[in-house]
Structures are given as structure tokens and as C-alpha cells.
Design a protein around this motif. Structure first.
Motif, PDB file in Angstrom:
ATOM      1  N   TYR A  95       0.849  -1.188   0.000  1.00  0.00           N
ATOM      2  CA  TYR A  95       0.000   0.000   0.000  1.00  0.00           C
ATOM      3  C   TYR A  95       0.884   1.236   0.000  1.00  0.00           C
ATOM      4  O   TYR A  95       1.895   1.288   0.701  1.00  0.00           O
ATOM      5  CB  TYR A  95      -0.897  -0.004   1.233  1.00  0.00           C
ATOM      6  CG  TYR A  95      -1.865   1.150   1.286  1.00  0.00           C
ATOM      7  CD1 TYR A  95      -3.000   1.162   0.498  1.00  0.00           C
ATOM      8  CD2 TYR A  95      -1.639   2.225   2.133  1.00  0.00           C
ATOM      9  CE1 TYR A  95      -3.893   2.215   0.541  1.00  0.00           C
ATOM     10  CE2 TYR A  95      -2.531   3.289   2.192  1.00  0.00           C
ATOM     11  CZ  TYR A  95      -3.654   3.273   1.401  1.00  0.00           C
ATOM     12  OH  TYR A  95      -4.529   4.323   1.451  1.00  0.00           O
ATOM     13  N   ARG A 127      -1.584  -2.982  -5.522  1.00  0.00           N
ATOM     14  CA  ARG A 127      -1.734  -1.731  -4.769  1.00  0.00           C
ATOM     15  C   ARG A 127      -3.203  -1.540  -4.412  1.00  0.00           C
ATOM     16  O   ARG A 127      -3.992  -1.077  -5.228  1.00  0.00           O
ATOM     17  CB  ARG A 127      -1.231  -0.541  -5.576  1.00  0.00           C
ATOM     18  CG  ARG A 127       0.256  -0.574  -5.865  1.00  0.00           C
ATOM     19  CD  ARG A 127       0.676   0.602  -6.720  1.00  0.00           C
ATOM     20  NE  ARG A 127       0.345   1.874  -6.094  1.00  0.00           N
ATOM     21  CZ  ARG A 127       0.595   3.059  -6.653  1.00  0.00           C
ATOM     22  NH1 ARG A 127       1.180   3.124  -7.837  1.00  0.00           N
ATOM     23  NH2 ARG A 127       0.268   4.174  -6.027  1.00  0.00           N
ATOM     24  N   HIS A 169      -6.559   0.140  -2.855  1.00  0.00           N
ATOM     25  CA  HIS A 169      -6.967   1.527  -2.656  1.00  0.00           C
ATOM     26  C   HIS A 169      -8.073   1.610  -1.607  1.00  0.00           C
ATOM     27  O   HIS A 169      -7.868   2.130  -0.524  1.00  0.00           O
ATOM     28  CB  HIS A 169      -7.426   2.140  -3.980  1.00  0.00           C
ATOM     29  CG  HIS A 169      -6.322   2.240  -4.982  1.00  0.00           C
ATOM     30  ND1 HIS A 169      -5.352   3.216  -4.913  1.00  0.00           N
ATOM     31  CD2 HIS A 169      -6.017   1.488  -6.071  1.00  0.00           C
ATOM     32  CE1 HIS A 169      -4.492   3.073  -5.914  1.00  0.00           C
ATOM     33  NE2 HIS A 169      -4.879   2.032  -6.631  1.00  0.00           N
ATOM     34  N   ILE A 195      -4.920  -2.625   6.111  1.00  0.00           N
ATOM     35  CA  ILE A 195      -4.767  -2.585   4.659  1.00  0.00           C
ATOM     36  C   ILE A 195      -3.960  -3.800   4.205  1.00  0.00           C
ATOM     37  O   ILE A 195      -3.021  -4.232   4.867  1.00  0.00           O
ATOM     38  CB  ILE A 195      -4.082  -1.283   4.249  1.00  0.00           C
ATOM     39  CG1 ILE A 195      -4.976  -0.095   4.627  1.00  0.00           C
ATOM     40  CG2 ILE A 195      -3.776  -1.248   2.768  1.00  0.00           C
ATOM     41  CD1 ILE A 195      -4.338   1.248   4.415  1.00  0.00           C
ATOM     42  N   CYS A 196      -4.331  -4.368   3.060  1.00  0.00           N
ATOM     43  CA  CYS A 196      -3.732  -5.567   2.457  1.00  0.00           C
ATOM     44  C   CYS A 196      -4.134  -6.853   3.171  1.00  0.00           C
ATOM     45  O   CYS A 196      -3.727  -7.944   2.749  1.00  0.00           O
ATOM     46  CB  CYS A 196      -2.206  -5.488   2.395  1.00  0.00           C
ATOM     47  SG  CYS A 196      -1.573  -4.428   1.078  1.00  0.00           S
TER      48      CYS A 196
END
Length: 610
Positions: free
Chosen positions: A216, A253, A255, A266-267
């Protein structure tokens, strides 16, 4: 009739010969299988493992497992379990166990029953399986490749196939990234391979196969440049891992999801769904939040949850006159003046002019008269030099105070934060960590939780960008320490925000992989080696230089070491000054004692002469 009897005799002879040949073949197979079991027992005993599981099919004769059992009980193996397909091996499903398992099949016609091993089980790099094939005549390269592919579907890498052929033990392991798959294990004809030869710890060669990474965009540790290079510590470590594995990086990536930026980390979704092989953004080591959907690597840094508070107000201008020195320095100067006055009162008869003369000397002003006493002269030499150093330091510090006005004490402790009027802006994905670690029974922690205000990532970004000093902000330490020093958060060189020394929640920082990933052991080794060779500190310096180019000044890695007080000289700089003054007064006392003794001696000699 005679012809029919001859046919029956010929048929009986053929059946007897076939029966004899079958008996010899079975005895030969039994001998080869026995040699295989003996060699397997030697490998286990030589490895000195502690826990062993033996798995066999119903078609496998139990005496072979018993033969292994008789051999390994002579070693130091403390736990041995025997299972067949009707008795599932529950211990294999335990997460994190250092497992060595022996699977015995009769020939390749038996299908591999791998249902006892789950794909979603942790610490796959700690699982080791020996697959023994009793009938070596049926073993082929094609069958071994097919068997290894079945193990790779379960993310098991530490697999070795063993069989006895041509009077020696044959062993094969595999590399799933090679087209041939098979890797023969070399060993001497009368010897057995070691555990390190069968299961090497070397980093595998992925033959430029893709390694899927989720990264990210981070303004500090993962900076995407226009040339396709990812800067920052996380980005450079991702390139280091791919280079050592000889893999091709495939970057994902993320978002946002459902028009907002995740209530979880995130991820995490990409890792849990196995869309990627590893997430290279650091996250907090909180195993409870992983929910057996992800595994964490070794901890490689600290990444606490800290609070960014508005900078304290500037101090009043009037007190700048006295801020040139600290309180202890002022006390020592006052004591020095009193001691100097006492010393001069002892040596001079005209005591009325002593304070003013000492004050004039301290201010490096010319003296009206020079005393005749040698001790007093020596004392005044050191006193004048002492006054010169003190006045020079005072002038320099006073100038800096007038140019750069200092601040009042910032909020650095939890008690001060709890007593403040600031609401603390927090991201949705950090709420669960605050609820888990901040206790409602604690006086300050409960008050801090009441001050928190949850907003979306977009709102928090806009508030920080607009330098809204009405609120405090909860942020990761590695991001917060750069934000407070960014020029976009300053006005005429003065920062708007301050990072507290005491963070709310201390965390170890890790990367994550899918639960049961075969890459975990290799990633742990590469992360350790990057720290042992000092790559992490080097990457941090590169990151600092990148921030310099983008308009952000360098930040010291040591938390709390930055000191924004404009005082040029502090107490430690005056040690030599006061020590020099003490040496001067000591030498003056010695000269005074010598003059006194000389005077008394001359007076006694004069009396004797008269």
C-alpha cells in the motif's frame, strides 16, 4: 486320453513355476522393504528428533512399522505415534508443531491420502514428511512429480521420497519452481543422508517465477517513484526479498473497499483471500486480529500507536532574559559570587568596594585599581577569565532567545493528555487496538478513550493537511515522527504539532502472509539477514535523503532525542568553566598560605636579630 493327461501335466508345471517365481519376488520385495526401514531408522536416529509420527495405509504390513518402532526406540525420540487411515492424525493439524512424519505406502498404485494434513495450518516450514515406497520397481519420475505436485497444493515444501533400489537408498526432494521438479539427494552407497541434506535450509531459487506482493502506498516506508522503483524501508526490503529468491515482483496496490478504507488493516483482505503471497506493509503484531487468516513474520521493528498533539504555545517574552541559563547554572553563579566576596573580604581591608569591583570584573569591565596582594592578583586573573566565559555564553544565549522564542512544555505523558481538552482523531482500523489495550478501569486510559473521535481516513487526511490544531491525532509512530517535522506542517519554521514521548499502545511490527504459507520460513531468514547486515539502517538513511529532497528535514531515529530548545550552551558546557574557577581559587589559597608562612618566618628572623 494320453494327450489330455500331458496337457494337464504341462499346465501344472507352469503353475508351479509361476508360484515359485511369485514366492521369490515376494521375498525379494520383503528384503528390499526391510532395508528401506532400517535405513529410515538410521536417518531418524542420526537426526536425534524428539517427536515422530508414523502413518501407514491398511494395505501396508504392520511389521514394517513395528520394525521402525524397534529401531527408533533405541534413540532419544521421546514421542512416537502410529496411525493408519482409519485413525486420523490429529496432531498434524496443530499449528506450529515441529513435525517429522513417516508415510509408508506399498506401491504407487495406492493413492496418497493427504486429507489428514490441512492446507490452512500454521508453520508449514516446520513440517517434514518422509514418503517411503516399499515396492521400488513401480517408482518412476513421472509418479514422483505427480506426488510432489499434490504436496505443493497443500503448501508443503519439506517432502522427501525414499525407496530402495539397486542395493542403495534413493532419496528425492523437490523444488516447485523448477520445470523438472525433482532434486536427487546425493549420498554414499553404504551411508544415509543427513537431515540437512534431505531438508536444506537454503533460500530456494524461484527461477524468476512471480512473487505476488501487496504494498500500500505509504508516504514514509513505501514511496512509489515514477521509474517503477519503490523507495522507503518496506519497498527496498521487498526488492531485497525478491532478489534473494530470484523471483519476479508482482505488486498489488489496494486503494479502498466499499468506498471506504477498510475497518481492518490494509492488504489484509488480499492476504486472507490468497490473492498475494505476502504483504510488505508493516502492521501491528496482534495475533488475535489475524483470526487464523494470516501468519506473521518475525518482528523486525517497533511501530507504536502514538498521539500527535498541537504544539504548546510560545513562552512569554519577558522571561527570555533569564532563560539564557538553566536554574542550576544561575545557582552556581550566585554561589561563585558569594565565595569570591568572602575570599576578597578576608584579604582586603577596604571591604566596601569589593562587590562592585567583582561585578565589574565579571562583566569584563576595567578595574579601577590593581591589588598589591599576590594571592588576590592570582584570584582576580581566574575570576576575570571566568567572567569572560560566563558573559560570552549569556550574550550568545540571550541573542538566540530573542531570535527564536521558546515554547512552553509540550504534552508528553498520558496524564497530561488526559487532562487536556483535545479530542483525539482516530482511524477506524485502529479502534480495535485501542479497545483491546486501553483499560476502562485505569483513570487516565479511560479518560483518553472518552476523548477519541472516530473519523474516516479521508477526513483525517484533510484535517492534518489543513493543520487543524483543535484536535490531536492518533497515528503510527513511523508515520507520525515524519509528519511532525514536515514543512507542510510548519509556519515560518515553527511546527504546528508535537509527537508525544509516551505512546498509547506499544507494538512490534511484522509482515503477514496467508495462513499456512510455505514462504514464511524463508521470509523470516531474509528479514533477519537484512537486519544483521545493517540494510535496515542504510535504507532508513536513504528514506531520510528522499524526504530532504521532497522538503522534509531529517528525523533522528532515537525517540525523544530531538531538542527544540534554542539554548546554545547548557550546564554540561560550564563544567570546565566552574572547574577553572575552582582551580584559580585553590591556587590563590595556596599562594596566600605561602605568603602567610613567609611573612611569619621573616617576622621571626627579624625579632631574633633585634
Amino acid at each position: 486320453m494320453f494327450i489330455q493327461w500331458q496337457k494337464h501335466l504341462l499346465l501344472l508345471t507352469i503353475l508351479v513355476n509361476l508360484a515359485g517365481a511369485r514366492e521369490n519376488h515376494i521375498s525379494l520385495d520383503m528384503k528390499e522393504s526391510s532395508n528401506l526401514m532400517v535405513k529410515m531408522s538410521e536417518i531418524l536416529c542420526k537426526a536425534r528428533i524428539k517427536v515422530l509420527f508414523v502413518y501407514f495405509e491398511n494395505k501396508t504390513f504392520h511389521e514394517h512399522t513395528g520394525q521402525i518402532l524397534r529401531e527408533v526406540t533405541k534413540c532419544d525420540i521421546s514421542y512416537i505415534a502410529l496411525r493408519n487411515q482409519n485413525s486420523p492424525l490429529e496432531a498434524v493439524k496443530d499449528d506450529g508443531i515441529l513435525m517429522y512424519m513417516v508415510m509408508i505406502i506399498t506401491n504407487i498404485s495406492q493413492p496418497l491420502e493427504l486429507s489428514l494434513i490441512r492446507k490452512k495450518s500454521a508453520a508449514k516450514h516446520r513440517s517434514h514428511v518422509f514418503l517411503l515406497v516399499r515396492d521400488s520397481d513401480t517408482v518412476s519420475d513421472a509418479w514422483m512429480r505427480a506426488s510432489f505436485r499434490q504436496f505443493w497444493k497443500l503448501w508443503l515444501l519439506n517432502i522427501v521420497i525414499l525407496y530402495w533400489r539397486d542395493g542403495r537408498l534413493n532419496a528425492y526432494r523437490y523444488n516447485p519452481f523448477m520445470d523438472n521438479y525433482l532434486i536427487p539427494v546425493d549420498n554414499r552407497p553404504n551411508d544415509v543422508p543427513t537431515l540437512e541434506q534431505l531438508f536444506p535450509k537454503a533460500i530456494p531459487n524461484m527461477q524468476r517465477k512471480p512473487l505476488r506482493m501487496c504494498i500500500y502506498k505509504d508516504d514514509v516506508r513505501a514511496i512509489f517513484s515514477r521509474q517503477g522503483i519503490i523507495l522507503g524501508t518496506d519497498g527496498l526490503l521487498a526488492a531485497y526479498v525478491a532478489e534473494r529468491l530470484n523471483a519476479t515482483m508482482m505488486i498489488t496496490r489496494p486503494h479502498s473497499y466499499n468506498n471506504h478504507n477498510l475497518s481492518s488493516d490494509i492488504c489484509f483482505l488480499e492476504v486472507a483471500k490468497e490473492y498475494v503471497d505476502v504483504s510488505m506493509n508493516i502492521r501491528f503484531l496482534v495475533p488475535d486480529t489475524f483470526k487464523k487468516l494470516a501468519e506473521s513474520t518475525v518482528s523486525h521493528t517497533r511501530d507504536d500507536l502514538c498521539v500527535i498533539v498541537p504544539k504548546a504555545k510560545t513562552a512569554p517574552t519577558f522571561w527570555n532574559i533569564f532563560r539564557s541559563f538553566g536554574s542550576l547554572v544561575w545557582i552556581l553563579i550566585l554561589v561563585s559570587v558569594l565565595v569570591a566576596n568572602v575570599f576578597c573580604y578576608i584579604l582586603k581591608t577596604e571591604v566596601g568596594r569589593v562587590p562592585m569591583e567583582l561585578f565589574a570584573g565579571a562583566l569584563t569591565m576595567p578595574m579601577t585599581r590593581i591589588p598589591l596582594n599576590h594571592a588576590l592578583r592570582l584570584f582576580l586573573i581566574f575570576w576575570l577569565y571566568f567572567g569572560l566565559l560566563i558573559c560570552s555564553a549569556f550574550r550568545g544565549n540571550l541573542t538566540s532567545m530573542m531570535v527564536f522564542q521558546p515554547y512552553l512544555p509540550d504534552i508528553n505523558q498520558l496524564g497530561a493528555l488526559a487532562r487536556s481538552h483535545y479530542h483525539i482523531i482516530i482511524r477506524p482500523r485502529h479502534v480495535k487496538h485501542i479497545q483491546h489495550f486501553l483499560s476502562l478501569g485505569h483513570q487516565h486510559e479511560s479518560r483518553i478513550r472518552e476523548q477519541m473521535l472516530e473519523v474516516s481516513d479521508t477526513q483525517m487526511y484533510e484535517m492534518m493537511r489543513n493543520n487543524d490544531i483543535r484536535f490531536a491525532y492518533l497515528e503510527k509512530y513511523h508515520i507520525a515522527r515524519f509528519q511532525v517535522n514536515s514543512r507542510v506542517h510548519m509556519h515560518l519554521g515553527r511546527p504546528f504539532f508535537h509527537l508525544m514521548n509516551s505512546c498509547l499502545v506499544p507494538f512490534h511490527a511484522v509482515y503477514i502472509v496467508p495462513y499456512g504459507s510455505p514462504y514464511l520460513g524463508f521470509l523470516d531468514s531474509l528479514i533477519r539477514s537484512s537486519h544483521e547486515f545493517g540494510f535496515e539502517r542504510y535504507w532508513d538513511r536513504i528514506m531520510n535523503s528522499a524526504f530532504i529532497k521532497s522538503g522534509i528535514k531529517v528525523v533522528n531515529r532515537r525517540r525523544g532525542s530531538g531538542n527544540d530548545e534554542p539554548v546554545v550552551l547548557k550546564l554540561q558546557h560550564f563544567h570546565a568553566v566552574f572547574a577553572l574557577w575552582l582551580v584559580g581559587i585553590g591556587m590563590a589559597c595556596i599562594v596566600l598560605a605561602w605568603e602567610h608562612l613567609t611573612h611569619n618566618y621573616n617576622l621571626a628572623v627579624t625579632k631574633r636579630r633585634h
